[in-house]
Design a protein around this motif. Structure first.
Motif, PDB file in Angstrom:
ATOM      1  N   GLY A 121       0.803  -1.214   0.000  1.00  0.00           N
ATOM      2  CA  GLY A 121       0.000   0.000   0.000  1.00  0.00           C
ATOM      3  C   GLY A 121       0.837   1.265   0.000  1.00  0.00           C
ATOM      4  N   GLY A 122       2.170   1.129  -0.140  1.00  0.00           N
ATOM      5  CA  GLY A 122       3.020   2.298  -0.051  1.00  0.00           C
ATOM      6  C   GLY A 122       3.061   3.105  -1.335  1.00  0.00           C
ATOM      7  N   GLN A 132       2.336   4.294  -4.623  1.00  0.00           N
ATOM      8  CA  GLN A 132       1.215   3.953  -5.476  1.00  0.00           C
ATOM      9  C   GLN A 132       1.584   4.008  -6.944  1.00  0.00           C
ATOM     10  OE1 GLN A 132      -1.816   2.888  -4.860  1.00  0.00           O
ATOM     11  NE2 GLN A 132      -1.771   2.950  -2.655  1.00  0.00           N
ATOM     12  N   TYR A 179      -2.567  15.556  -3.797  1.00  0.00           N
ATOM     13  CA  TYR A 179      -2.870  14.170  -3.433  1.00  0.00           C
ATOM     14  C   TYR A 179      -2.862  13.235  -4.627  1.00  0.00           C
ATOM     15  CZ  TYR A 179      -4.136  15.932   1.175  1.00  0.00           C
ATOM     16  OH  TYR A 179      -4.099  16.517   2.413  1.00  0.00           O
ATOM     17  N   ASP A 185       0.204  10.071  -4.772  1.00  0.00           N
ATOM     18  CA  ASP A 185      -0.372   9.325  -3.654  1.00  0.00           C
ATOM     19  C   ASP A 185       0.665   8.410  -3.010  1.00  0.00           C
ATOM     20  OD1 ASP A 185      -1.983   7.968  -1.912  1.00  0.00           O
ATOM     21  OD2 ASP A 185      -3.566   7.554  -3.360  1.00  0.00           O
ATOM     22  N   TYR A 186       0.973   8.679  -1.727  1.00  0.00           N
ATOM     23  CA  TYR A 186       1.935   7.850  -0.990  1.00  0.00           C
ATOM     24  C   TYR A 186       1.278   6.645  -0.318  1.00  0.00           C
ATOM     25  CZ  TYR A 186       5.160  11.842  -1.331  1.00  0.00           C
ATOM     26  OH  TYR A 186       5.969  12.859  -1.778  1.00  0.00           O
ATOM     27  N   GLY A 187      -0.051   6.517  -0.402  1.00  0.00           N
ATOM     28  CA  GLY A 187      -0.710   5.410   0.263  1.00  0.00           C
ATOM     29  C   GLY A 187      -0.614   5.527   1.774  1.00  0.00           C
ATOM     30  N   TRP A 188      -0.500   4.370   2.471  1.00  0.00           N
ATOM     31  CA  TRP A 188      -0.494   4.381   3.939  1.00  0.00           C
ATOM     32  C   TRP A 188       0.790   4.979   4.520  1.00  0.00           C
ATOM     33  CZ3 TRP A 188       3.207   1.914   6.838  1.00  0.00           C
ATOM     34  CH2 TRP A 188       3.960   0.916   6.203  1.00  0.00           C
ATOM     35  N   THR A 189       1.816   5.151   3.680  1.00  0.00           N
ATOM     36  CA  THR A 189       3.067   5.738   4.187  1.00  0.00           C
ATOM     37  C   THR A 189       3.032   7.260   4.183  1.00  0.00           C
ATOM     38  OG1 THR A 189       4.149   5.829   2.002  1.00  0.00           O
ATOM     39  CG2 THR A 189       4.334   3.767   3.236  1.00  0.00           C
ATOM     40  N   HIS A 190       1.892   7.871   3.838  1.00  0.00           N
ATOM     41  CA  HIS A 190       1.823   9.326   3.673  1.00  0.00           C
ATOM     42  C   HIS A 190       2.309  10.072   4.919  1.00  0.00           C
ATOM     43  CE1 HIS A 190       0.234  13.001   1.736  1.00  0.00           C
ATOM     44  NE2 HIS A 190       0.056  13.395   2.981  1.00  0.00           N
ATOM     45  N   SER A 211       8.759   4.934  -1.117  1.00  0.00           N
ATOM     46  CA  SER A 211       7.541   5.579  -1.598  1.00  0.00           C
ATOM     47  C   SER A 211       7.854   6.954  -2.175  1.00  0.00           C
ATOM     48  CB  SER A 211       6.529   5.705  -0.450  1.00  0.00           C
ATOM     49  OG  SER A 211       5.333   6.278  -0.893  1.00  0.00           O
TER      50      SER A 211
END
Length: 565
Positions: free
Chosen positions: A239-240, A242, A353, A356-361, A465
């Protein structure tokens, strides 16, 4: 027990790096360890020019629920002469754009400052309309009354300005196109291309030359198929970073909302459909297109499937009543270009946005901010990465120092542990008790040396990421042979140096008492190094710098404690 913990941590680290390597291969369209589903033949087959039903369906429905009929030029005012079809090529210092007079739509945008990473001799192309691929920006009008034809993106336009190239010293270039009248209504589009800018101002004038008032809705939309650029295929690593290819809708109510093509296929797409602010976009790896309107104006958002492997997302604006003989103007901005974070922020709220960095944002965003500041001071992304590692090592200095002291003490008591293991090898339980006693007496933390590895894994993923998602680093040189930090080292010099540094670091670490585990401690760095041969040079540079600084700190602590190798 200590050896088992260390082995488990190395296994976790190995699996993480394997997944990271697998994800990087997916990002670059290469075969992967875990397999990558191939693009279905439907993508190529359905990328051809859509049929008449698809063209009619590509005109969005008005908010009243009326589905308009695409107005053919022949249905326009009786004496109108249809202008010849033309593909108008516009060239500025940063883009080479093509406008199709069929609809006055933007059908190709070539970015002159960005190379295609698959073929360095070509420029990156974002919008494009070919026999196998569709990605275009369109706009037009929808009538309030069912069946009321108005100019839209299927109507013939003619070019009214001669300039095709941004002149030396000129700040902007205007290209004006006027539609054939449809039921007495004409739509005039003016594209304004600005020097050094990927944001195109689009002014649309609705000229009501009919004998009655009209109440039209103006739409702007992006239409494309679902085929992803080769370098962006495959899911993101945990999820990192994207590699998302699809639609995005942003407004105050729903914030940043991704709309996957597959969700439209399944009828499961969900997003906020009305607000007085926001934008729509098509997103791919490193690049995006977006229709922007920053005024506080009520709008409706839509995303839909037009035909097999053909989709559209856009906004609807009701223009209100336009009396007979009157003209109304509507301004919007069309962005087509790289996801340069700071420039996206300046264009529209939330547009950043699309990168998109995903969950590592939470971790990646401040890392990029710091990296960008360092680049501003040093003027080179490679040196900025090295400076970032130095700052991170300084932040973790005392934590690392405690860990290295623990490892040095472990190395010092190793002879005593070895002797004890040999003496009590027939009594494993007593051996474990004796080992714990030695650790307590010597004040050694058996897992303290593993802590830096555990802490650095999320930083490593977040930086991965940043490096994989940041177009700023794309084609960015460092020194000599490293001409692009976002791709692998062409001569594998950095991975070779990283392999050597990893082996040196293993030599500085305490040797496990178990001979099998001792061999594994030497094999593991070699396995990791194989993966790093395929990582982007910027990421290898980060890890190499980290290793060198860790070795220097560990060597100094070993000397302070009188530990020799």
């Amino acid at each position: 027990m200590t050896d088992m913990r260390r082995t488990l941590l190395w296994m976790v680290f190995a699996v993480s790096l394997m997944m990271l390597w697998d994800a990087w291969n997916k990002h670059n369209g290469h075969p992967t360890v875990f397999g990558m589903p191939a693009q279905t033949s439907e993508v190529a087959a359905s990328g051809a020019a859509p049929g008449a039903s698809a063209v009619a369906n590509s005109v969005p429905a008005a908010s009243t629920g009326v589905t308009p009929v695409a107005a053919a030029p022949a249905a326009a005012a009786s004496a109108a002469v249809v202008a010849p079809h033309e593909l108008v090529t516009i060239t500025t210092d940063v883009v080479k754009a093509t406008i199709d007079t069929d609809g006055g739509s933007l059908v190709r945008v070539e970015l002159l400052k960005h190379q295609d990473q698959e073929d360095a001799a070509r420029h990156m192309v974002v919008l494009d309309k070919t026999a196998t691929h569709t990605y275009v920006a369109q706009s037009g009008l929808i009538g309030q009354v069912a069946g009321q034809g108005l100019p839209n993106h299927t109507t013939a336009f003619s070019v009214e300005t001669p300039a095709r190239v941004l002149a030396d010293g000129a700040a902007q270039l205007e290209v004006k196109l006027a539609s054939q009248p449809v039921n007495g209504v004409k739509l005039v589009k003016t594209y304004v291309f600005k020097r050094g800018d990927y944001a195109i101002d689009v002014k649309q004038e609705v000229v009501n030359a009919s004998a009655a008032a009209i109440n039209p809705t103006l739409y702007v939309q992006l239409e494309r198929d679902s085929s992803a650029p080769q370098a962006a295929q495959g899911p993101a690593f945990m999820g990192g970073p994207q590699a998302y290819t699809g639609m995005a809708v942003f407004n105050a109510k729903g914030k940043y909302q991704k709309v996957d093509f597959k969700h439209l296929d399944e009828g499961k797409a969900e997003f906020e459909k009305s607000d007085d602010n926001g934008w729509v976009a098509m997103v791919q790896h490193h690049f995006a297109s977006a229709w922007l309107q920053n005024d506080k104006v009520t709008r409706e958002f839509f995303s839909k499937k037009i035909a097999t492997n053909l989709y559209a997302t856009g906004m609807l604006f009701n223009l209100g009543e336009i009396a007979a003989g009157q003209t109304k103007t509507f301004d919007a901005t069309l962005f087509v270009g790289p996801q340069e974070e700071n420039k996206l922020k300046a264009l529209a709220s939330g547009l950043e946005y699309t990168k998109d960095y995903g969950w590592t944002h939470v971790m990646a965003a401040p890392l990029f901010w710091l990296l960008d500041k360092l680049h501003g001071m040093l003027g080179n992304w490679g040196w900025a990465i090295i400076a970032l590692v130095v700052l991170l090592k300084a932040a973790f200095y005392w934590l690392n120092a405690n860990a290295y002291r623990s490892m040095a003490k472990m190395k010092a008591v190793n002879p005593k542990i070895q002797e004890m293991r040999e003496r009590l090898k027939s009594d494993p339980q007593k051996m474990q008790q004796e080992m714990m006693r030695i650790y307590r007496e010597e004040k050694v933390n058996p897992i303290g040396g593993c802590l830096p590895i555990v802490i650095q894994i999320p930083v490593f993923i977040a930086l991965y990421s940043v490096l994989s998602s940041s177009v700023e680093i794309r084609n960015a040189p460092w020194i000599g042979w490293i001409t692009d930090l976002s791709v692998k080292d062409p001569f594998f010099v950095l991975p070779a140096l990283m392999t050597a540094s990893s082996l040196l670091q293993t030599w500085l670490n305490p040797t496990p008492p178990d001979p099998v585990q001792a061999k594994m401690m030497w094999i593991m760095p070699l396995l990791f190094s194989v993966m790093f041969f395929f990582f982007p040079a910027g990421l290898v540079l980060y890890w190499l710098t980290n290793n060198v600084l860790s070795i220097a700190q560990q060597w100094m602590i070993n000397r302070q404690l009188g530990v020799t190798n």
